[in-house]
Design a protein around this motif. Structure first.
Motif, PDB file in Angstrom:
ATOM      1  N   SER A   1     -15.898  20.463 -35.760  1.00 54.32           N
ATOM      2  CA  SER A   1     -16.629  19.943 -34.617  1.00 54.32           C
ATOM      3  C   SER A   1     -17.900  20.735 -34.417  1.00 54.32           C
ATOM      4  O   SER A   1     -17.881  21.947 -34.235  1.00 54.32           O
ATOM      5  CB  SER A   1     -15.769  20.038 -33.360  1.00 54.32           C
TER       6      SER A   1
ATOM      7  N   SER B   1     -19.848  20.286 -31.959  1.00 59.42           N
ATOM      8  CA  SER B   1     -20.118  20.453 -30.543  1.00 59.42           C
ATOM      9  C   SER B   1     -19.250  21.514 -29.904  1.00 59.42           C
ATOM     10  O   SER B   1     -19.407  21.831 -28.746  1.00 59.42           O
ATOM     11  CB  SER B   1     -19.876  19.136 -29.819  1.00 59.42           C
TER      12      SER B   1
ATOM     13  N   ASP C   1     -16.559   7.609 -34.383  1.00 59.33           N
ATOM     14  CA  ASP C   1     -16.615   9.041 -34.708  1.00 59.33           C
ATOM     15  C   ASP C   1     -17.895   9.626 -34.118  1.00 59.33           C
ATOM     16  O   ASP C   1     -17.904  10.748 -33.627  1.00 59.33           O
ATOM     17  CB  ASP C   1     -16.592   9.245 -36.228  1.00 59.33           C
ATOM     18  N   ASP C   2     -18.947   8.863 -34.224  1.00 59.28           N
ATOM     19  CA  ASP C   2     -20.195   9.196 -33.544  1.00 59.28           C
ATOM     20  C   ASP C   2     -20.418   8.096 -32.507  1.00 59.28           C
ATOM     21  O   ASP C   2     -20.802   6.978 -32.861  1.00 59.28           O
ATOM     22  CB  ASP C   2     -21.343   9.249 -34.559  1.00 59.28           C
ATOM     23  N   ASP C   3     -20.173   8.441 -31.239  1.00 61.89           N
ATOM     24  CA  ASP C   3     -20.235   7.377 -30.240  1.00 61.89           C
ATOM     25  C   ASP C   3     -21.676   6.947 -29.941  1.00 61.89           C
ATOM     26  O   ASP C   3     -21.892   5.983 -29.210  1.00 61.89           O
ATOM     27  CB  ASP C   3     -19.502   7.750 -28.953  1.00 61.89           C
ATOM     28  N   SER C   4     -22.635   7.640 -30.505  1.00 54.69           N
ATOM     29  CA  SER C   4     -24.009   7.163 -30.356  1.00 54.69           C
ATOM     30  C   SER C   4     -24.345   6.118 -31.424  1.00 54.69           C
ATOM     31  O   SER C   4     -25.391   5.469 -31.349  1.00 54.69           O
ATOM     32  CB  SER C   4     -24.995   8.331 -30.455  1.00 54.69           C
TER      33      SER C   4
ATOM     34  N   ASN D   1     -10.355   7.719 -33.016  1.00 49.65           N
ATOM     35  CA  ASN D   1     -11.737   7.378 -32.669  1.00 49.65           C
ATOM     36  C   ASN D   1     -12.074   5.932 -33.020  1.00 49.65           C
ATOM     37  O   ASN D   1     -13.190   5.615 -33.430  1.00 49.65           O
ATOM     38  CB  ASN D   1     -12.713   8.324 -33.376  1.00 49.65           C
TER      39      ASN D   1
END
Lengths: 186, 640
Positions: A151, A153, B493-496, B473
């Motif tokens: 991760s 982040s 996985d990348d919510d953007s 996800n």
């Protein structure tokens, strides 16, 4: 004559100095070894304690999920002092779901030793079924605050991972087995 | 130069002094070495002893765990004990005889049952003597619960309604259970009800009015005691996502705006939350299909129009589906950007009609004339029905309904030919009609990702996103999307930058999907279908969330609309339907025909439901009642 006598004394003196140095070095070495052994013993105790604290958090988290499937985790258990604390990270899976829930917990003993465990529950009701209960280096669940695998982040991931326990992410333990004795010495 | 007088005497004295100093230095040196050696050895032994003791303490904990595993925490009696093998049972047992082992270590466990009613604290202590007079000890503590014991689970083959349902101002929309409380949203009244479910029937704790006079829609629980509620403007249907604090429901629940979708013109239907920690929940919203510019709501009676598609050309509108509530029939059209559309009705013979003629037929006289200017209304269509029962729009059968609606004007195809610009949306509630304000949506999405109260991204779909469920996800979507499939899988996985599964986004199902849930390795999808078609579908996900072929699908005819579907009743997915006398059905998952395990007459269609594990109940809502359903007596065939 005087010069010869002085030379004999010097041999004795040099010999004593060499022997003394060796003896001193050996003594210091033994002292340090003893100190290290003592520290290892204490760290072993603290490591075992942090593992048990992590298991404590798993027990609590599973029980809370049984009481409330929407239990979200994300709490630090501190009434375990003075032995240390443990933290339950965000419970993974679908909120309120009876299936496929993942719990990531971390036990912290009082000297900073920490161990991380991840539990995968295939079902909560009517009888909880735990598929895996692993001691891990990082969690695949638990949200951004958990020592997360890969991760970017997670600000905690690097520090926690580096000090967390041996990875056994592929191992599968019996549901009755809490944390093992392997591991992390923080 | 005279020689020094006292040289010899001074040298003799110094020699003695040197001897004394030498002896002292040597003594100090040897003493230090000895001290260091002794203490080093002592530390080494102590470290070794401590490690040994740690093992013994941990072993004692494991022995107690073994007792708990076998008999539960009830077998852990308060007090200080040794743990030894019981010669009779050959199992670990608590013993009051605490003695040192052969190496001088004494290990005991202190069992403390006073910390909580549902937890037991066990502290293992190992003591030993270091030398003759120095006592040492190591302590390790852990706690046990009874999570291994099966919870109460009754006979769900014969569920029963607990009498005296709680009546609330409807139409009730959704129910969520959290601990001893349930939360119910309503399209009328205050919008949100807080219930105490420790009583039967549940009692009303609070009914906080949603901010801005909003009425309630779908709900989802988030982290940190947060409840996310879709609030809809009563007049326009435009949605605002509210975040409610439910940390202390008895003291009141307060809601505040989390994200206001009214600027996007979104009417949200479904919501799920991916928990990412405090303040970092990803809230995923499913909305109606491009009815993103609803301005007002007016009552409408017999015929209603649901949904409208704005195709690739922004000025162009295509009719997607038409709902006739009184006939409980639906006919739908495939999404297409061409001017040629086909449609199907389950109650008539096969035919086709153009969008133009449909517009003309359904529009008021004043708007009919202007509809001819619409690009979409210029050509006629050929029949290519996607519905199992293709049929025409029988002008005779629909005209009576149309005429009554047309007076009020109830749908339009473009701004130019809009008959008062009205669109009806039955997903809000029957017999209501929503007005188009003519403003194109700024973001033409149907799935929206919101995090930290800010819009992150959106994804375009081609149908109402009626229900969603999370699998890691991935958002598993039940919709009317005929392009991606009524069952679709959206990875975030990348919510953007969410993306559909590749190479296949989902799986087509023979009707609009209205409800969805996961159950073990399967996904259950309920359809809005009715009639003699399969409305319940089980998708085996062992080959992937999107099945590789149709052999991974099973289905069953429920003979009713599957309004809601839930996965938490232990062994059985539970569906709430509108089928008379069988509004609740529990399904034997994994059986080839999806056998019905038990049914219940709830008296009215079930709109939403959730399992209450504390009381082994299903909490369901009909349009105006909160119904508590309990398992029957006796044991269940559920084997886990």
């Amino acid at each position: 004559m005087l010069r010869f006598a002085l030379r004999n004394g010097y041999v004795f003196l040099v010999s004593m100095l060499v022997i003394g140095t060796i003896a001193a070095a050996a003594s210091v070495t033994l002292l340090l070894l003893g100190w290290t052994a003592e520290q290892n013993g204490e760290l072993h105790v603290q490591s075992a304690q942090s593992g048990e604290l992590a298991s404590t958090c798993v027990e609590r988290a599973v029980h809370k999920l049984q009481l409330d499937l929407s239990y979200a985790g994300n709490e630090t258990i501190s009434d375990t002092q003075p032995f240390g604390t443990c933290k339950i990270y965000n419970v993974g899976g679908t909120v309120g779901s009876n299936f496929d829930r993942t719990i990531c917990v971390q036990g912290f003993s009082r000297n900073g030793s920490q161990r991380l465990q991840q539990v995968y529950l295939s079902r909560v009701f009517p009888k909880t079924s735990i598929s895996t209960w692993d001691e891990v280096q990082c969690c695949t669940a638990g949200g951004a605050l958990a020592p997360n695998c890969g991760s970017s982040s997670s600000s905690n991931s690097s520090s926690s991972s580096s000090s967390s326990s041996q990875s056994s992410s592929n191992s599968s333990q019996s549901s009755s087995v809490g944390g093992g004795m392997g591991g992390n010495i923080g | 130069m005279p020689a020094p007088r006292f040289t010899l005497r001074q040298r003799n004295g110094f020699l003695l002094l040197e001897i004394l100093v030498g002896v002292m230095v040597m003594a100090i040196f040897l003493g230090s070495v000895s001290y260091v050696l002794i203490n080093g050895q002592k530390s080494t032994v102590e470290g070794s002893d401590r490690t040994h003791a740690s093992y013994l303490a941990g072993e004692a904990i494991e022995r107690v765990r073994s007792i708990r595993d076998a008999s539960g925490t009830a077998a852990l009696t308060q007090g200080t004990w040794a743990v030894e093998i019981n010669p009779a049972t050959k199992t670990w047992a608590l013993s009051s005889t605490i003695a040192a082992d052969a190496e001088g270590y004494t290990t005991n466990v202190f069992i403390d049952r006073t910390i909580a009613s549902d937890r037991v604290r066990v502290t293992a202590t190992t003591k030993w003597h270091h030398g003759v007079d120095r006592a040492e000890q190591v302590q390790v503590m852990t706690e046990f619960t009874d999570w291994e014991q099966a919870t109460s689970f009754g006979n769900w083959a014969s569920p029963a309604v607990i009498p005296n349902a709680l009546s609330l101002t409807g139409p009730l929309q959704d129910v969520v259970v959290s601990g001893n409380n349930a939360y119910v949203t309503s399209g009328g009244g205050p919008g949100l009800y807080v219930l105490n479910i420790t009583t039967t029937p549940p009692t009303l704790v609070a009914s906080p009015a949603l901010p801005g006079g909003l009425v309630g829609g779908a709900m989802a629980l988030g982290s940190n005691n947060k409840l996310y509620v879709v609030g809809n403007a009563a007049a326009t249907g435009k949605s605002t996502i509210l975040q409610c604090d439910i940390s202390n429901p008895s003291a009141g629940v307060s809601c505040s705006t989390y994200y206001d979708f009214s600027g996007n013109g979104v009417h949200a239907i479904s919501i799920v939350v991916q928990e990412n920690g405090v303040g970092a929940d990803t809230v995923i919203i499913g909305s109606t299909y491009r009815i993103n510019y609803i301005a007002a709501v007016s009552p409408l009676q017999p015929l209603a129009f649901e949904g409208s598609i704005m195709s690739s050309a922004p000025t162009r509108w295509d009719l997607m589906s038409l709902l006739v509530p009184q006939a409980e029939a639906q006919f739908s059209m495939p999404s297409t950007s061409s001017s040629s559309l086909s449609m199907a009705l389950p109650y008539s013979s096969t035919s086709s009609m153009s969008l133009m003629s449909l517009a003309s037929a359904f529009s008021s006289p004043s708007s009919t004339s202007s509809s001819s200017s619409s690009p979409s209304s210029s050509s006629s269509s050929s029949s290519n029905s996607s519905s199992p029962a293709s049929s025409s729009v029988a002008s005779s059968s629909s005209s009576s309904a149309i005429s009554s609606c047309a007076q009020a004007g109830f749908f339009c195809l473009t701004d130019a030919d809009c008959c008062s610009g009205v669109i009806c949306d039955l997903s809000l509630q029957p017999h209501r009609c929503e007005l188009v304000d003519g403003t194109p949506p700024p973001d033409p999405y149907e799935v929206w990702f919101v995090r930290n109260g800010a819009l992150v991204s959106g994804t375009q779909m081609f149908g109402d996103v009626n229900d969603m469920v999370l699998s890691d996800n991935n958002v598993l979507i039940a919709s009317g999307d005929t392009v991606n499939g009524q069952y679709a899988v959206l990875n975030f996985d990348d919510d953007s930058a969410p993306r559909f599964q590749s190479p296949q986004a989902g799986w087509p199902l023979p009707g609009t999907a209205k409800s969805i849930t996961t159950f073990g390795n399967s996904v259950f999808v309920g359809l809005v279908q009715g009639g003699s078609y399969d409305e319940l579908w089980e998708i085996d996900t062992s080959g992937g969330l999107v099945p590789p072929d149709s052999s991974f699908l099973r289905s069953r005819d429920i003979a009713g609309v599957v309004n809601t579907i839930n996965n938490v009743v232990g062994c059985y997915p539970a569906i709430g339907t509108d089928k008379a006398n069988q509004q609740l059905q529990l399904i034997d998952a994994g059986t080839s025909t999806l056998t019905v395990h038990g049914t219940l007459n709830a008296g009215a269609p079930l709109i939403s439901m959730q399992y209450d594990p504390l009381h082994d109940n299903i909490l369901a809502v009909t349009s105006t009642n909160v119904v508590v359903i309990h398992s029957g007596g006796g044991s269940d065939a559920c084997t886990l």
